[in-house]
Design an enzyme around this catalytic site. Structure first.
Site, PDB file in Angstrom:
ATOM      1  CD1 TRP A 365       0.995  -0.258   3.019  1.00 19.57           C
ATOM      2  CD2 TRP A 365      -0.798   1.019   3.657  1.00 19.57           C
ATOM      3  NE1 TRP A 365       1.090   0.211   4.201  1.00 19.57           N
ATOM      4  CE2 TRP A 365       0.200   0.608   4.715  1.00 19.57           C
ATOM      5  CE3 TRP A 365      -2.032   1.443   3.943  1.00 19.57           C
ATOM      6  CZ2 TRP A 365      -0.029   1.186   6.185  1.00 19.57           C
ATOM      7  CZ3 TRP A 365      -2.293   1.902   5.110  1.00 19.57           C
ATOM      8  CH2 TRP A 365      -1.501   1.901   6.378  1.00 19.57           C
ATOM      9  CG  ASP A 366       4.936   0.863   0.548  1.00 22.91           C
ATOM     10  OD1 ASP A 366       5.966   1.142   1.427  1.00 22.91           O
ATOM     11  OD2 ASP A 366       4.580  -0.365   0.472  1.00 22.91           O
ATOM     12  CD  GLU A 504       2.139  -6.025   8.311  1.00 21.24           C
ATOM     13  OE1 GLU A 504       1.916  -6.134   7.147  1.00 21.24           O
ATOM     14  OE2 GLU A 504       3.348  -6.105   8.850  1.00 21.24           O
ATOM     15  CE  LYS A 625       5.733  -4.084  10.846  1.00 20.31           C
ATOM     16  NZ  LYS A 625       5.728  -5.005   9.773  1.00 20.31           N
ATOM     17  CD  GLN A 626       2.632  -0.291   9.696  1.00 24.69           C
ATOM     18  OE1 GLN A 626       3.334  -1.484   9.640  1.00 24.69           O
ATOM     19  NE2 GLN A 626       2.193   0.588   8.862  1.00 24.69           N
TER      20      GLN A 626
END
Length: 817
Positions: A365-366, A504, A625-626
């Site tokens: 999805w970058d 994730e 995680k993010q």
């Protein structure tokens, strides 16, 4: 933090300099000095090769599948292919060993990547066993003027002696995919040598062209590389040779003391995927013939084409030289991967660029982080990578239908044909165990596709494209989420169950075997957004345009009403104190002892592997995680998120958002380079100075290799594009809304001034923020006037005019409007 490269010299904002040789940093340096042009990328490896060198060349959109074994399960994996190594150029003193085999020792070495010219220069002092010395200067580029062309010039000078030197120049067709951090579980061979057998031998014209041709083992893509090596003054003789899959030509040079000899190697690369060719071999020969052998002329054409490519992306910031260098480096690598040449290809936004084999060269999805930069500067390139997704709609529709759902389900990892390429297993070195990878459950990838399509239309106003392709992407994603949404009669809301969000580290609930989470806030809110947008597109269109789209896509009035209803009735979980909950039940999880894990392990960016090795799981804890929830204000803005939640009939306030931001900032491990990008962006409206700190950390991700050795497998393209976007989206506060372009400036103390250009609805705008004022100048043209909204004030801006605005002074914690 990664181990710092002490050979890195910073003194010029346009030069990335490495002094000396560090075996442990060579892979990192190779990735950072990769040269490309959107068609191909070549790592900055040493042409002579060596045990620490990895000379990868990657061609956009070229993939191949091989069998691999993971956790005793035989799987088929798709990889971006490492194409033939076109760099080899080795030296030896007459009667001695080759440089690559230790026959010449490096006394001194300096590498300079010139970002303003897109040229890599290498200066060396070599010494033979008999103490004779050679000065070597190498200059190389991947031509922006001719995307199939690479050129390497090597100038050698004998210092205080004369005699014979041999040069071996060739192409290695036997390369493997060996750049992944983990050991290959299956074959790493993707190429079969198909080079025509000739009669190698002496008396070959030294600058005659040769062609090496390979074919991928499963996708059957032919790749031809034609090369020529020219020497001035002329070589004394030459001979063709072959060692296995290494095809080469050896040239004998007579050197005189102090007299430079110039060796020019030009390479043309063509594949069977290319257009306007009879065959890869004839196409490669034709490129080489058209190019000629004048290195200076080829370099001048490349530099002019690169100047044009770079110009719209230039960002001027009044900040320390290291900040300017890294931002320039990020712009540079974005444009080594995605250029106007990409627009001619069927290729997506690979997470690690054309710089290495990390993530097997897959598309995630970058583009969500990259496309805002492209859409506002080179919309044709942005459109091409969105159309990569559009061409894979049949695969996405099939994936949805296989689960009994409507619409299109886009994969989390995509490659050649749009099927799901996410690995099923992850190996944990800490525990020695294989762990199930559930990241394919991130159905929000389709939301990114729809969001990007709509943002492209907002920026360009390209209604024909919206009718032909853009609306279809938004509508098919809306259909998928409408069919996935589960209505609950008790609360009158729709729920999304069994999904995974951007974080994730959470793929299920503690004690529950079945993976998946209920009501991930990011997925739910963006699903409501896409459903509202699909209904909004149908309201925006009228007459035959609307009727034609409804007929072609089979849209009904009942379906439109259903989208509109979900857009106002999607469930969003909250904690009892009004903070948005990452997913239903997140608030019931345990708090992590962050200090303990930092003290014990130092680097805790891979908390999932650390905890799994302790027979524990990240699913049990309040961590991330993010950025997950915080992706919402990143994409929608502070006001946009508040408005969306109010449309969903939640009385959400800016104060709640501020607390939500602080809550998740304290619980994020930053296991993804994208995380600090999102955090910098959302903090800009809350505390610009803290945003600047997070921005600086995001800038350092690849240069300092903060992900501990991962950059050697390719730069992190999303993070690089995202840092450029933070400058315009967050510090300048840029957003698009129909015929209005909005700015809500949030300059931090560390950023004293800022200037950049964007394209918006036919206007080329020059934006400048400095000394308490903001100016927006539109270049002369024939576009209609646009409305500019700056910090609550609207003005009309016709082409050829400039508008000035005072920069607002705000107290910390108050978002710009």
């Amino acid at each position: 933090m990664g181990e710092l490269d002490l050979g890195q010299i910073i003194g010029n904002a346009w030069h990335l300099v490495f002094e000396g040789f560090e075996a442990g940093h060579e892979g990192h340096r190779e990735a950072l000095t990769t040269l490309g042009n959107g068609y191909l990328g070549v790592r900055g490896a040493a042409p002579e090769g060596g045990p620490f060198s990895y000379a990868g060349m990657y061609l956009a959109g070229v993939y191949n599948r091989v069998r691999a074994k993971s956790a005793d399960e035989m799987l088929l994996e798709e990889h971006m292919v490492n194409a033939p190594n076109c760099l080899p150029l080795d030296l030896r003193l007459a009667g001695g060993q080759w440089w690559s085999e230790g026959g010449l020792a490096v006394v001194r070495e300096r590498r300079v990547l010139d970002l303003k010219r897109a040229v890599l220069e290498r200066r060396l002092l070599l010494e033979g066993a008999d103490r004779r010395r050679l000065e070597v200067v190498q200059t190389r580029f991947a031509s922006m003027a001719e995307p199939h062309l690479l050129a390497l010039e090597t100038i050698i000078t004998a210092l205080g002696w004369g005699g014979v030197v041999e040069v071996r120049s060739g192409i290695d067709a036997g390369v493997r995919n060996a750049n992944l951090p983990e050991r290959a579980q299956g074959s790493d061979v993707h190429l079969a040598d198909r080079t025509a057998t000739g009669c190698p031998g002496p008396d070959v014209p030294p600058d005659a062209a040769s062609v090496v041709e390979v074919e991928t083992t499963q996708s059957l893509i032919r790749i031809a590389a034609a090369y020529r090596t020219h020497v001035a003054p002329a070589a004394a003789g030459s001979e063709d040779g072959r060692k296995g899959t290494f095809h080469f030509r050896t040239l004998r040079l007579s050197l005189e003391a102090g007299t430079a000899v110039r060796i020019t190697k030009t390479v043309a690369v063509v594949t069977s995927r290319d257009r306007a060719i009879a065959s890869p071999e004839t196409g490669a020969r034709a490129v080489l013939a058209r190019a000629g052998g004048d290195f200076d002329a080829l370099l001048a054409a490349h530099e002019e084409a690169w100047r044009r490519e770079l110009r719209p992306f230039l960002v001027e910031i009044d900040a320390p030289v290291q900040v300017r260098l890294v931002l320039n480096l990020h712009i540079f690598h974005l444009l080594q991967t995605l250029t106007h040449h990409t627009a001619e290809l069927d290729a997506g936004v690979t997470a690690r660029g054309l710089h290495g084999e990390g993530y097997r060269g897959h598309v995630f999805w970058d583009e969500l982080f990259v496309l805002p930069v492209l859409t506002s500067r080179t919309p044709d390139v942005a459109r091409s990578v969105i159309e990569y997704r559009w061409r894979r709609l049949p695969a996405a529709r099939h994936a949805a239908a296989a689960e009994g759902l409507a619409g299109a389900k886009f994969p989390w990892q995509s490659g050649s044909d749009g099927t799901e390429e996410t690995p099923k297993w992850l190996y944990n070195d800490r525990s020695g165990r294989w762990v199930r990878d559930h990241s394919h459950m991130q159905v929000h990838s389709g939301l990114a596709v729809a969001f990007n399509a709509w943002q492209y239309f907002q920026a360009t106003g390209n209604k024909i494209w919206l009718l032909q392709k853009g609306a279809e992407l938004v509508i098919e994603v809306a259909r998928f989420f409408r069919s996935l949404a589960d209505p609950d009669q008790r609360d009158g809301r729709y729920h999304l169950r069994g999904v995974v969000g951007p974080d994730e580290y959470h793929t299920g609930y503690p004690g529950r075997d079945k993976p998946g989470l209920d009501d991930n806030a990011y997925t739910n809110v963006m699903a409501a957004w896409v459903c509202s947008q699909a209904a909004g597109i149908m309201s925006f269109l009228h007459g035959s345009e609307r009727a034609g789209l409804m007929e072609r896509l089979g849209v009904t009035d009942e379906e439109i009403a259903g989208w509109a209803h979900i857009g106002t009735a999607m469930y969003v979980p909250f904690h009892s104190d009004g903070v948005i909950s990452q997913f239903e039940g997140y608030g019931d999880l345990k708090e992590l002892d962050w200090e303990h894990y930092r003290d014990t392990y130092g680097d805790i960016e891979r908390l999932d592997l650390i905890l799994e090795a302790e027979d524990d799981a990240t699913n049990c804890y309040k961590l991330a995680k993010q950025a997950d929830v915080l992706m919402l204000p990143y994409l929608l803005g502070h006001e946009g998120l508040t408005a969306t939640l109010q449309r969903l009939q939640y009385g959400f306030t800016q104060e709640q958002l501020n607390r939500t931001i602080e809550y998740y900032l304290a619980r994020t491990a930053h296991g993804s380079t994208l995380s600090r990008v999102a955090h910098a962006s959302v903090l800009a409206g809350l505390d610009p100075d803290r945003a600047w700190d997070s921005f600086r950390e995001a800038l350092d991700a690849d240069l300092d290799d903060t992900q501990h050795g991962t950059t050697r497998a390719g730069i992190h393209l999303g993070a690089m594009g995202g840092t450029i976007d933070v400058v315009q989206r967050s510090f300048a506060g840029l957003r698009f809304s129909g015929d209005t372009i909005l700015f809500a400036p949030n300059l931090p103390t560390g950023l004293r001034g800022l200037a950049f250009e964007v394209l918006y609805r036919g206007h080329r705008l020059r934006v400048n923020l400095k000394d308490g004022h903001m100016s927006i100048a539109s270049a002369p043209g024939d576009a209609g006037p646009i409305t500019v909204h700056v910090s609550g004030h609207d003005v009309v801006l016709p082409p050829g005019r400039t508008r000035q605005f005072p920069l607002p002074v705000r107290a910390p914690g108050v978002a710009a409007s």
